[in-house]
Design an enzyme around this catalytic site. Structure first.
Site, PDB file in Angstrom:
ATOM      1  N   TRP A 138      -9.503 -28.733 -27.577  1.00 46.44           N
ATOM      2  CA  TRP A 138     -10.065 -27.972 -26.448  1.00 46.44           C
ATOM      3  C   TRP A 138      -9.764 -28.707 -25.151  1.00 46.44           C
ATOM      4  O   TRP A 138      -9.380 -29.880 -25.192  1.00 46.44           O
ATOM      5  CB  TRP A 138     -11.591 -27.806 -26.619  1.00 46.44           C
ATOM      6  N   ASP A 194     -11.048 -27.702 -15.314  1.00 47.76           N
ATOM      7  CA  ASP A 194     -11.755 -26.810 -14.388  1.00 47.76           C
ATOM      8  C   ASP A 194     -12.585 -25.795 -15.160  1.00 47.76           C
ATOM      9  O   ASP A 194     -12.551 -25.759 -16.389  1.00 47.76           O
ATOM     10  CB  ASP A 194     -10.749 -26.106 -13.476  1.00 47.76           C
ATOM     11  N   GLU A 197     -11.068 -23.874 -17.834  1.00 45.27           N
ATOM     12  CA  GLU A 197     -10.690 -24.715 -18.976  1.00 45.27           C
ATOM     13  C   GLU A 197      -9.182 -24.821 -19.164  1.00 45.27           C
ATOM     14  O   GLU A 197      -8.699 -24.950 -20.285  1.00 45.27           O
ATOM     15  CB  GLU A 197     -11.314 -24.171 -20.276  1.00 45.27           C
TER      16      GLU A 197
END
Ligand SMILES: *[C@@H]1O[C@H](CO)[C@@H](O)[C@H](O)[C@H]1NC(C)=O
Ligand SMILES: *[C@@H]1O[C@H](CO)[C@@H](O)[C@H](O)[C@H]1NC(C)=O
Length: 377
Positions: A138, A194, A197
């Site tokens: 992620w 940010d 993502e």
């Protein structure tokens, strides 16, 4: 001049637009609130499997798979609910708010791919809805989470202090807040993904919400006698405010949302920043990019104009009329479409700006050359 404009707005508004907007707000508010509550565990109708106080992003598990809880989203949701509770608009929310605080206190301690509670884990953006770590790849860390979580909880803390419940603030809320605020104080000057993502760099949104959190954290710490942290929070808040100025693009007259990523930097996250950090008592202060500041309005114009020619839904609409907006002009995610959230943010900034303009009686538009030549109404 101003009174003429306002009376015109009033006359038009009272017979047309305002009536429609008011009835829309009245019906939509209840509908939206019910939808929001449906996504909070343990008993929300869309959130089965979520622990108490856990906000799910969406019940959707495929394309996209969003059945997780994000610290940012949860904190923004509870900021609204805490505002409603502390202003007396909805006194039924107390249990849910206490469950949110308990859930977040658990998540803070869950070791995750960003680290443990003492080694950077507070920057982890998302968790499983049973309060375990999400270990897939992620965009991490996302350093706005701890700032937004503290901003939400600080409002609750101040309300509890106003109502004589000091012990819950010092014993239960402050330990949670101090972890987050210290994380912000110690880590704001490192890069972050940010809020979309996607980009790992410096983020205007993140810097602004970190600044806000440390200012509010300093005031709360002073109020409850936690004086040892105050000068550290104040010093770093000063640096954050200074750094915030560096996102302004003076030749393009807009705020650069992310310093990395190779895009124009024109992005809804700057508009979201302005409305999230809106403080009516700050007037049109440009250093904090208040909604009615010349910089935030110039930025809004560049942002809105950037979508006029790229969305077919906007074609044929006059250049001075409202259009649908999206996240950023280069967006390709899910086809890169207009988004209600972005368009509503543009409207909200104008609403906030009009409200302060109305109360202070003038606006200075140094960064909007063509408009500045007109006398202020
Ligand atoms: C203080 O607030 C907490 C959280 O809602 C609650 O559990 C507790 O009963 C309150 N204490 C008093 C004295 O009201
Ligand atoms: C850290 O702060 C300095 C001074 O404001 C700034 O030049 C630099 O870009 C910052 N870096 C990050 C990642 O915030």
């Amino acid at each position: 001049m101003r009174s003429i404009l306002l009376s015109l707005l009033g006359a038009v508004g009272s017979c047309l637009a305002q009536t429609n907007v008011n009835s829309y707000v009245a019906s939509e508010s209840a509908f939206a609130k019910a939808g929001l509550l449906a996504n909070i565990g343990p008993s929300g109708s869309k959130s089965s499997g979520a622990d108490p106080g856990i906000v799910i992003a969406s019940p959707s598990t495929t394309n996209p798979d969003y059945l997780y809880t994000w610290v940012r989203d949860s904190s923004l949701v509870f900021k609204v609910l805490i505002d409603q509770y502390t202003t007396g608009a909805d006194t039924s929310l107390r249990t849910l708010i206490d469950e949110f605080v308990s859930a977040e206190a658990i998540l803070q301690q869950v070791t995750n791919p960003s680290g443990s509670v003492t080694t950077g884990g507070l920057g982890e953006p998302k968790f499983n809805i049973d309060e375990t770590a999400f270990t897939g790849s992620w965009g991490r860390p996302q350093r706005d989470g701890p700032a937004l979580r503290s901003t939400a909880i600080i409002t609750y803390a101040n309300w509890l202090l106003d109502n004589g419940n000091t012990s819950y603030v010092t014993q239960t809320l402050w330990p949670v807040l101090e972890l987050d605020l210290n994380y912000v104080m110690n880590n704001w000057n490192q890069s972050t993904y940010d809020l979309w993502e996607e980009i790992d760099s410096s983020s205007f949104w993140t810097t602004a919400v970190q600044h806000r959190a440390l200012r509010q954290g300093s005031a709360l710490a002073t109020r409850i006698g936690q004086t040892s942290v105050v000068s550290g929070y104040n010093t770093q808040a000063g640096y954050l405010l200074c750094f915030l100025q560096s996102y302004w693009n003076p030749s393009g007259n807009y705020v650069t949302a992310n310093t990395g990523g190779g895009r124009s930097g024109i992005d809804a996250n700057t508009v979201l920043t302005s409305i999230h950090t809106f403080d009516p008592s700050a007037g049109c202060d440009a250093t904090t990019f208040q909604p009615c500041s010349d910089k935030a309005l110039a930025n809004l114009k560049v942002y809105v104009d950037s979508f006029r020619s790229i969305y077919s839904v906007n074609s044929g609409i006059a250049s001075n009329a409202a259009v649908a907006t999206g996240r950023y002009p280069e967006d390709v995610y899910m086809g890169g479409n207009p988004w209600y959230l972005a368009t509503m943010a543009a409207a909200e900034q104008l609403y906030d700006a009009l409200s302060v303009w109305g109360s202070q009686g003038s606006l200075t538009l140094a960064h909007m050359p063509r408009l500045a030549q007109r006398s202020p109404v």
